[in-house]
Design a protein around this motif. Structure first.
Motif, PDB file in Angstrom:
ATOM      1  N   VAL A 105       0.459  -1.095   0.006  1.00  0.00           N
ATOM      2  CA  VAL A 105      -0.265   0.329   0.124  1.00  0.00           C
ATOM      3  C   VAL A 105       0.736   0.924   0.117  1.00  0.00           C
ATOM      4  O   VAL A 105       0.456   1.897  -0.285  1.00  0.00           O
ATOM      5  N   LEU A 106       1.277   1.017   0.901  1.00  0.00           N
ATOM      6  CA  LEU A 106       3.060   3.012   0.739  1.00  0.00           C
ATOM      7  C   LEU A 106       3.276   2.540   0.397  1.00  0.00           C
ATOM      8  O   LEU A 106       3.865   3.885  -0.541  1.00  0.00           O
ATOM      9  N   TRP A 107       3.825   1.678  -0.089  1.00  0.00           N
ATOM     10  CA  TRP A 107       4.883   2.097  -2.371  1.00  0.00           C
ATOM     11  C   TRP A 107       4.452   1.219  -3.112  1.00  0.00           C
ATOM     12  O   TRP A 107       5.030   1.541  -4.113  1.00  0.00           O
ATOM     13  N   GLU A 108       3.149   1.225  -3.569  1.00  0.00           N
ATOM     14  CA  GLU A 108       2.890   0.783  -5.103  1.00  0.00           C
ATOM     15  C   GLU A 108       1.322   2.045  -5.108  1.00  0.00           C
ATOM     16  O   GLU A 108       1.318   2.568  -5.788  1.00  0.00           O
ATOM     17  N   THR A 109      -0.143   1.404  -4.488  1.00  0.00           N
ATOM     18  CA  THR A 109      -0.696   2.135  -4.507  1.00  0.00           C
ATOM     19  C   THR A 109      -0.785   2.997  -4.259  1.00  0.00           C
ATOM     20  O   THR A 109      -1.276   4.169  -5.387  1.00  0.00           O
ATOM     21  N   LEU A 110      -0.364   3.900  -2.958  1.00  0.00           N
ATOM     22  CA  LEU A 110      -0.361   5.011  -2.818  1.00  0.00           C
ATOM     23  C   LEU A 110       0.224   5.840  -4.168  1.00  0.00           C
ATOM     24  O   LEU A 110       0.093   6.844  -4.214  1.00  0.00           O
ATOM     25  N   PRO A 111       1.447   5.466  -4.398  1.00  0.00           N
ATOM     26  CA  PRO A 111       2.439   7.022  -5.500  1.00  0.00           C
ATOM     27  C   PRO A 111       1.976   6.806  -6.417  1.00  0.00           C
ATOM     28  O   PRO A 111       1.546   7.447  -6.993  1.00  0.00           O
ATOM     29  N   ASP A 112       0.892   5.112  -6.717  1.00  0.00           N
ATOM     30  CA  ASP A 112       0.421   4.779  -8.081  1.00  0.00           C
ATOM     31  C   ASP A 112      -0.736   5.934  -8.064  1.00  0.00           C
ATOM     32  O   ASP A 112      -1.382   6.889  -9.188  1.00  0.00           O
ATOM     33  N   ALA A 113      -1.687   6.411  -6.997  1.00  0.00           N
ATOM     34  CA  ALA A 113      -2.570   6.617  -6.598  1.00  0.00           C
ATOM     35  C   ALA A 113      -2.948   8.387  -7.252  1.00  0.00           C
ATOM     36  O   ALA A 113      -3.039   9.269  -7.582  1.00  0.00           O
ATOM     37  N   LEU A 114      -1.133   8.715  -6.197  1.00  0.00           N
ATOM     38  CA  LEU A 114      -0.680  10.347  -6.031  1.00  0.00           C
ATOM     39  C   LEU A 114      -0.331  10.855  -7.441  1.00  0.00           C
ATOM     40  O   LEU A 114      -0.027  11.396  -7.631  1.00  0.00           O
ATOM     41  N   ASP A 115       0.205   9.562  -8.202  1.00  0.00           N
ATOM     42  CA  ASP A 115       1.424  10.171  -9.324  1.00  0.00           C
ATOM     43  C   ASP A 115       2.062  10.251  -8.905  1.00  0.00           C
ATOM     44  O   ASP A 115       2.768  11.584  -9.604  1.00  0.00           O
ATOM     45  N   ILE A 116       2.854   9.616  -7.700  1.00  0.00           N
ATOM     46  CA  ILE A 116       4.544  10.335  -7.812  1.00  0.00           C
ATOM     47  C   ILE A 116       4.962   8.825  -7.965  1.00  0.00           C
ATOM     48  O   ILE A 116       4.299   7.726  -7.383  1.00  0.00           O
ATOM     49  N   GLY A 117       6.295   8.743  -8.159  1.00  0.00           N
ATOM     50  CA  GLY A 117       7.395   7.820  -8.215  1.00  0.00           C
ATOM     51  C   GLY A 117       7.626   7.696  -6.972  1.00  0.00           C
ATOM     52  O   GLY A 117       8.077   8.170  -5.946  1.00  0.00           O
ATOM     53  N   PRO A 118       7.309   6.179  -6.836  1.00  0.00           N
ATOM     54  CA  PRO A 118       7.189   5.305  -5.384  1.00  0.00           C
ATOM     55  C   PRO A 118       8.283   5.454  -4.509  1.00  0.00           C
ATOM     56  O   PRO A 118       8.740   5.219  -3.578  1.00  0.00           O
ATOM     57  N   TYR A 119       9.638   5.598  -5.168  1.00  0.00           N
ATOM     58  CA  TYR A 119      10.863   5.439  -4.860  1.00  0.00           C
ATOM     59  C   TYR A 119      11.509   7.140  -4.871  1.00  0.00           C
ATOM     60  O   TYR A 119      13.132   7.185  -4.998  1.00  0.00           O
ATOM     61  N   SER A 120      10.597   7.551  -5.589  1.00  0.00           N
ATOM     62  CA  SER A 120      11.647   9.974  -4.961  1.00  0.00           C
ATOM     63  C   SER A 120      11.819   9.741  -3.792  1.00  0.00           C
ATOM     64  O   SER A 120      10.838   9.026  -3.553  1.00  0.00           O
ATOM     65  N   SER A 121      13.150  10.969  -4.409  1.00  0.00           N
ATOM     66  CA  SER A 121      13.331  11.502  -2.619  1.00  0.00           C
ATOM     67  C   SER A 121      12.340  11.534  -2.098  1.00  0.00           C
ATOM     68  O   SER A 121      12.335  11.737  -0.645  1.00  0.00           O
ATOM     69  N   LEU A 122      11.230  12.770  -2.385  1.00  0.00           N
ATOM     70  CA  LEU A 122      10.086  12.825  -1.332  1.00  0.00           C
ATOM     71  C   LEU A 122       9.258  12.215  -1.463  1.00  0.00           C
ATOM     72  O   LEU A 122       9.033  12.182   0.797  1.00  0.00           O
ATOM     73  N   TRP A 123       9.061  10.968  -1.367  1.00  0.00           N
ATOM     74  CA  TRP A 123       8.098   9.856  -1.423  1.00  0.00           C
ATOM     75  C   TRP A 123       8.917   9.491  -0.057  1.00  0.00           C
ATOM     76  O   TRP A 123       8.474   8.591   0.743  1.00  0.00           O
ATOM     77  N   VAL A 124      10.617   8.629  -0.522  1.00  0.00           N
ATOM     78  CA  VAL A 124      10.393   8.360   0.366  1.00  0.00           C
ATOM     79  C   VAL A 124      11.030   8.326   1.728  1.00  0.00           C
ATOM     80  O   VAL A 124      10.838   8.458   2.685  1.00  0.00           O
ATOM     81  N   ILE A 125      11.612  10.285   1.600  1.00  0.00           N
ATOM     82  CA  ILE A 125      11.126  11.234   3.397  1.00  0.00           C
ATOM     83  C   ILE A 125      10.192  11.419   3.851  1.00  0.00           C
ATOM     84  O   ILE A 125      10.388  10.917   4.600  1.00  0.00           O
ATOM     85  N   THR A 126       9.325  11.537   2.663  1.00  0.00           N
ATOM     86  CA  THR A 126       7.613  11.074   3.424  1.00  0.00           C
ATOM     87  C   THR A 126       7.222   9.954   4.057  1.00  0.00           C
ATOM     88  O   THR A 126       6.931  10.420   5.531  1.00  0.00           O
ATOM     89  N   VAL A 127       7.784   9.042   3.214  1.00  0.00           N
ATOM     90  CA  VAL A 127       6.949   7.539   3.953  1.00  0.00           C
ATOM     91  C   VAL A 127       8.172   7.202   5.813  1.00  0.00           C
ATOM     92  O   VAL A 127       7.380   6.801   6.573  1.00  0.00           O
ATOM     93  N   LEU A 128       9.379   7.494   5.666  1.00  0.00           N
ATOM     94  CA  LEU A 128       9.567   6.854   6.322  1.00  0.00           C
ATOM     95  C   LEU A 128       9.614   7.945   7.712  1.00  0.00           C
ATOM     96  O   LEU A 128       9.278   8.123   9.007  1.00  0.00           O
ATOM     97  N   THR A 129       9.714   9.679   7.257  1.00  0.00           N
ATOM     98  CA  THR A 129       9.065  10.253   8.600  1.00  0.00           C
ATOM     99  C   THR A 129       7.911   9.765   9.084  1.00  0.00           C
ATOM    100  O   THR A 129       7.757   9.747  10.262  1.00  0.00           O
TER     101      THR A 129
END
Length: 435
Positions: free
Chosen positions: A59-83
């Protein structure tokens, strides 16, 4: 392994010395059923937590990024999810009964049973960390939870049996489940039994734990597909140059692992100054996010699948890129363990060792990949866990070559000389590194 392991689950006393000797078979047979129950239960606990973590990870690394049209391992998403993972785990540790267990920086594999009410918080905190990309494995929380539940239920079902008996079954059953084989449990418990008082031969004392380990391993094999095989090209005819390479790479891997051990108490004190888990964990999550953005997808999560992916791409990374992966993953492991995330060190250490070994292989292409990777994993694991047999077992399984076993046994010796008596990746309750 700070618990007491005794023959037949009974502690020897002066009265035992004068009592008539009972047949070992009559002592051992009644242990089979409880050992089977604890072994299967430990495996189901491990598999359940792992499955839930995998679903949440999807969910965190596939479903949500796809829904938000964000690269799942982009720097912004990695920082956001881990924080965000740091915030979520911090909330669990703050509010859960028993604060989701003791500080993991001072906990090894095993120990006295926790109160059963602590287990849900610990498992939730571990599951969130696994799914969120934190560089820790499931082994420490799963073993601690299995010990707590086995001791609590066992002492109620059989009040006359010492708690150490249930502790040993829980540790063995979970090790069997984690590695898909009872061999690792046998090695760990044999090491723990050295110098321990107890009646009966070694195999009498290992009988019930091995039943539990076998039950845990079979449960995992039937319901999952556990494997540490990384697809390395096998070494079938090792020569003197392979032995020399194994000795050198294992020693260097041990030194690299010790760098983390020396830095660990300083990082732990730094995060300790933040005091509150709702500050320590989010700050730790942010730092992990920055490290993940720097190192990329391979430096996230517990590291087992990432190790397989890294090994499958031999020759595609430069020595500098591989060195960056090893350093970032080591830093991520230290930060995750120092700031209070619940998890174990074995699985990330395997990735660190594999990356370090591939650095050596990239710098000296004549070194066989199996020698480079397995020897470095051996050295790093010896430094970070001080579990000699488990380190050798994992390195041998990764090598997937019987011919490598003699090389690894010999490579253990100089690496052990380097790490023994040095700071460990575990602290006492005053925050000082164990030696």
């Amino acid at each position: 392994m700070r618990h007491l392991l005794t023959y037949g689950g009974a502690v020897a006393t002066d009265h035992d010395a004068t009592a008539p000797a009972e047949s070992p078979v009559r002592i051992l047979l009644p242990q089979v059923l409880p050992a089977l129950v604890v072994g299967v239960g430990s495996a189901l606990l491990f598999l359940g937590v792992s499955k839930l973590a995998e679903e949440l990870q999807s969910v965190l690394w596939e479903t949500l990024p796809d829904a938000l049209d964000i690269g799942p391992y982009s720097s912004l998403w990695v920082i956001t999810v881990l924080t965000a993972t740091g915030v979520a785990v911090g909330l669990v540790i703050w509010k859960a009964p028993g604060h989701a267990g003791p500080d993991p920086a001072s906990e090894g594999l095993g120990g006295p049973p926790m109160a059963p009410g602590v287990v849900p918080g610990l498992l939730i905190a571990s599951m969130l960390a696994l799914a969120g990309g934190v560089s820790l494995g499931p082994e420490q929380p799963t073993i601690a939870s299995a010990i707590a539940l086995a001791a609590w239920l066992g002492l109620r079902a059989a009040p006359g049996v010492p708690g150490a008996f249930w502790v040993s079954l829980a540790i063995a059953g979970t090790f069997g489940a984690l590695f898909g084989t009872p061999v690792a449990a046998a090695l760990v418990l044999s090491e723990a039994l050295v110098g321990r008082p107890g009646q009966g031969s070694l195999w009498d004392r290992l009988f019930a734990p091995l039943v539990a380990a076998g039950a845990g391993a079979m449960t995992t094999q039937l319901l999952s597909d556990p494997s540490f095989a990384m697809g390395l090209p096998p070494l079938t005819d090792p020569g003197w140059e392979d032995l020399l390479a194994a000795l050198v790479v294992a020693a260097l891997g041990a030194l690299f692992g010790l760098l983390g051990c020396w830095a660990f108490p300083h990082l732990h004190r730094a995060f300790g100054r933040l005091r509150h888990p709702m500050v320590m964990l989010p700050v730790g999550g942010l730092v992990l996010g920055l490290l993940g953005a720097l190192g990329g997808q391979l430096t996230l999560f517990k590291g087992l699948h990432e190790t397989e992916e890294l090994v499958a791409s031999i020759g595609e990374y430069s020595s500098g890129e591989l060195a960056k992966l090893a350093v970032v993953k080591l830093a991520a492991l230290l930060v995750a363990a120092a700031c209070g995330f619940r998890g174990g060190r074995v699985f990330p250490a395997v990735f660190i060792g594999a990356a370090f070994g591939l650095v050596a292989q990239a710098l000296v292409p004549e070194i066989h990949p199996a020698v480079a990777v397995s020897s470095a994993v051996l050295g790093v694991l010896l430094a970070t866990t001080r579990q000699g047999w488990v380190s050798l077992f994992i390195a041998a399984v990764i090598a997937s070559s019987p011919a490598m076993l003699s090389l690894l046994c010999l490579a253990t010796l100089p690496a052990w000389l380097i790490v023994t008596g040095r700071p460990q990746l575990e602290l006492d309750h005053q925050g000082r590194a164990l030696r």
